[in-house]
Design a protein around this motif. Structure first.
Motif, mmCIF file in Angstrom:
data_model
loop_
_atom_site.group_PDB
_atom_site.id
_atom_site.type_symbol
_atom_site.label_atom_id
_atom_site.label_comp_id
_atom_site.label_asym_id
_atom_site.label_seq_id
_atom_site.Cartn_x
_atom_site.Cartn_y
_atom_site.Cartn_z
ATOM 1 N N ASP A 160 7.997 -2.161 4.815
ATOM 2 C CA ASP A 160 7.091 -0.982 5.379
ATOM 3 C C ASP A 160 7.129 0.236 5.043
ATOM 4 O O ASP A 160 6.071 0.962 5.041
ATOM 5 C CB ASP A 160 6.934 -1.472 7.048
ATOM 6 C CG ASP A 160 6.342 -2.932 7.247
ATOM 7 O OD1 ASP A 160 5.838 -3.447 6.441
ATOM 8 O OD2 ASP A 160 6.977 -3.499 8.379
ATOM 9 N N GLU A 161 8.512 0.990 5.244
ATOM 10 C CA GLU A 161 8.744 2.249 4.805
ATOM 11 C C GLU A 161 8.250 2.477 3.385
ATOM 12 O O GLU A 161 7.570 3.820 3.082
ATOM 13 C CB GLU A 161 10.262 2.584 5.205
ATOM 14 C CG GLU A 161 10.581 4.143 4.991
ATOM 15 C CD GLU A 161 11.970 4.383 5.089
ATOM 16 O OE1 GLU A 161 12.524 5.656 4.883
ATOM 17 O OE2 GLU A 161 12.643 3.420 5.637
ATOM 18 N N PHE A 162 8.574 1.737 2.454
ATOM 19 C CA PHE A 162 8.259 1.795 1.265
ATOM 20 C C PHE A 162 6.650 1.943 0.945
ATOM 21 O O PHE A 162 6.016 2.899 0.480
ATOM 22 C CB PHE A 162 8.864 0.882 0.380
ATOM 23 C CG PHE A 162 8.347 0.776 -1.138
ATOM 24 C CD1 PHE A 162 8.574 1.260 -2.063
ATOM 25 C CD2 PHE A 162 7.431 -0.211 -1.522
ATOM 26 C CE1 PHE A 162 8.140 1.519 -3.338
ATOM 27 C CE2 PHE A 162 6.829 -0.394 -2.649
ATOM 28 C CZ PHE A 162 7.118 0.425 -3.766
ATOM 29 N N SER A 163 6.093 0.915 1.906
ATOM 30 C CA SER A 163 4.476 1.100 1.652
ATOM 31 C C SER A 163 3.865 2.373 2.386
ATOM 32 O O SER A 163 3.004 2.769 1.884
ATOM 33 C CB SER A 163 4.018 -0.048 2.572
ATOM 34 O OG SER A 163 4.337 -1.535 2.088
ATOM 35 N N GLU A 164 4.555 2.857 3.384
ATOM 36 C CA GLU A 164 3.967 4.131 4.016
ATOM 37 C C GLU A 164 4.005 5.285 2.928
ATOM 38 O O GLU A 164 3.173 6.095 2.926
ATOM 39 C CB GLU A 164 4.733 4.298 5.273
ATOM 40 C CG GLU A 164 4.418 3.543 6.370
ATOM 41 C CD GLU A 164 2.909 3.602 6.645
ATOM 42 O OE1 GLU A 164 2.522 4.864 6.631
ATOM 43 O OE2 GLU A 164 2.240 2.843 7.234
ATOM 44 N N ILE A 165 5.387 5.260 2.080
ATOM 45 C CA ILE A 165 5.313 6.411 1.031
ATOM 46 C C ILE A 165 4.333 6.189 -0.052
ATOM 47 O O ILE A 165 3.438 7.261 -0.378
ATOM 48 C CB ILE A 165 6.763 6.067 0.335
ATOM 49 C CG1 ILE A 165 7.676 6.435 1.440
ATOM 50 C CG2 ILE A 165 6.740 7.439 -0.823
ATOM 51 C CD1 ILE A 165 9.221 6.405 0.963
ATOM 52 N N VAL A 194 15.144 3.519 1.272
ATOM 53 C CA VAL A 194 14.256 3.056 2.233
ATOM 54 C C VAL A 194 14.970 1.995 3.170
ATOM 55 O O VAL A 194 15.681 1.032 2.348
ATOM 56 C CB VAL A 194 13.027 2.585 1.845
ATOM 57 C CG1 VAL A 194 12.132 3.750 1.009
ATOM 58 C CG2 VAL A 194 13.008 1.445 0.832
ATOM 59 N N ALA A 195 14.564 1.931 4.386
ATOM 60 C CA ALA A 195 15.152 0.780 5.060
ATOM 61 C C ALA A 195 14.550 -0.625 5.079
ATOM 62 O O ALA A 195 14.958 -1.656 5.530
ATOM 63 C CB ALA A 195 15.294 1.257 6.691
ATOM 64 N N SER A 196 13.207 -0.388 4.868
ATOM 65 C CA SER A 196 12.286 -1.699 4.977
ATOM 66 C C SER A 196 11.237 -1.519 3.912
ATOM 67 O O SER A 196 10.734 -0.509 3.226
ATOM 68 C CB SER A 196 11.656 -1.794 6.122
ATOM 69 O OG SER A 196 10.758 -0.790 6.595
ATOM 70 N N TYR A 220 0.703 7.104 1.305
ATOM 71 C CA TYR A 220 0.634 8.609 1.523
ATOM 72 C C TYR A 220 -0.067 9.270 0.157
ATOM 73 O O TYR A 220 -0.949 9.987 0.288
ATOM 74 C CB TYR A 220 2.168 9.173 1.679
ATOM 75 C CG TYR A 220 1.828 10.810 1.633
ATOM 76 C CD1 TYR A 220 1.526 11.660 2.503
ATOM 77 C CD2 TYR A 220 2.519 11.341 0.502
ATOM 78 C CE1 TYR A 220 1.192 13.055 2.208
ATOM 79 C CE2 TYR A 220 2.390 12.537 0.245
ATOM 80 C CZ TYR A 220 1.870 13.509 1.249
ATOM 81 O OH TYR A 220 1.866 14.693 0.840
#
Length: 305
Positions: free
Chosen positions: A251-256, A247-249, A259
């Motif tokens: 926030d990207e981790f949080s989105e996963i 993951v790049a950030s 989901y």
């Protein structure tokens, strides 16, 4: 440690235990249980006890030395007064079954330094339990006590019940049960295999209760209101088969994560369970190079978020 009270500057007092007391409690427990077949405490369970219910853990101090320890937690009556064993009811010593709404105090530990016995330290600790019980307006204190003289003396009696009755009638004296009866506790029952590691007690625990005299015990007590909770027959749990990917950030981790939570919510789930180490995915954000300890420490920077 110097003999008790040989130093006039040392004062004996009882207070709530703190995390700073853990090394002293560990040393105390090893002294108390040496040669019994049971083991002293380690840091993990003591940390759990103190963090879970700080008001229920007490130390007796002689100057700066821990000479007594008392551990308790709250629990519901239907659990406290039913047969049980030490490991299951205490969460293997971590007090993880503490129920903030429980109507009884469960006593999971009292130990006193062998060099300081005879100075009413145990009585002080038991009184702290009773005072806490009354301050919280609970039904009483319950625990399963030891019978350290059982193995040695049982052959003189027809069975454990007969031996306990002899102690209750004061025909026989036990260093632990006799003391507990003197403190106002009553025998609720005898529990086999309560703690099999206690060889002197042959694994038995004596189920004891002290009822709070300030709370009515008429058998028709209204159930405690548990606001914000639902009583239900089933619980739906969603478990996630999680794929580790870069993951790049954050926030990207949080989105996963969001989901998967949304999917379980769609199916009216009550809980969603992620793999224990799924947060290691955060290591890919910085791609650190270093020792394993330094690498894992990097994850702690995201703990609050």
């Amino acid at each position: 440690m110097c003999p008790p009270f040989s130093d006039p500057d040392q004062r004996l007092y009882v207070r709530n235990a703190t995390l700073a007391d853990i090394p002293g409690i560990i040393q105390l427990s090893h002294r108390v249980y040496e040669g019994t077949g049971m083991y002293g405490y380690t840091k993990g369970p003591l940390t759990g006890q103190i963090n879970t219910f700080p008001d229920g853990q007490f130390v007796a101090m002689l100057g700066d030395t821990v000479v007594g320890y008392c551990a308790t937690f709250r629990i519901a009556e239907e659990v406290a007064l039913a047969a049980h064993d030490w490991t299951s009811i205490t969460g293997n010593g971590y007090a993880s079954r503490h129920d903030p709404e429980g109507d009884w105090l469960y006593g999971m530990e009292v130990c006193v330094d062998p060099q300081c016995r005879g100075y009413r330290i145990g009585e002080r600790l038991y009184n702290e339990r009773k005072q806490l019980c009354q301050a919280l307006n609970l039904q009483g204190v319950v625990f399963a006590g030891r019978l350290p003289s059982l193995r040695q003396r049982l052959k003189k009696f027809s069975g454990v019940d007969d031996y306990v009755e002899a102690i209750k009638s004061k025909e026989q004296k036990d260093p632990v049960l006799s003391f507990q009866l003197h403190q106002g506790f009553e025998v609720h029952g005898i529990i086999p295999h309560y703690l099999d590691a206690d060889h002197d007690s042959m694994g038995y625990g004596i189920h004891l209760v002290w009822r709070n005299p300030k709370v009515p015990h008429n058998g028709h007590r209204e159930p405690r209101k548990r606001y914000g909770q639902r009583m239900r027959d089933t619980v739906r749990i969603g478990t996630v088969q999680y794929q580790q990917r870069p993951v790049a950030s954050f926030d990207e981790f949080s989105e996963i994560v969001r989901y998967f939570v949304d999917v379980v919510s769609t199916y009216k789930g009550d809980f969603v369970v992620f793999p224990e180490l799924f947060t290691l995915q955060l290591l890919s954000i910085e791609a650190r190079k270093g020792s394993p300890a330094e690498t894992f420490a990097a994850v702690t920077h995201y703990a609050e978020r």
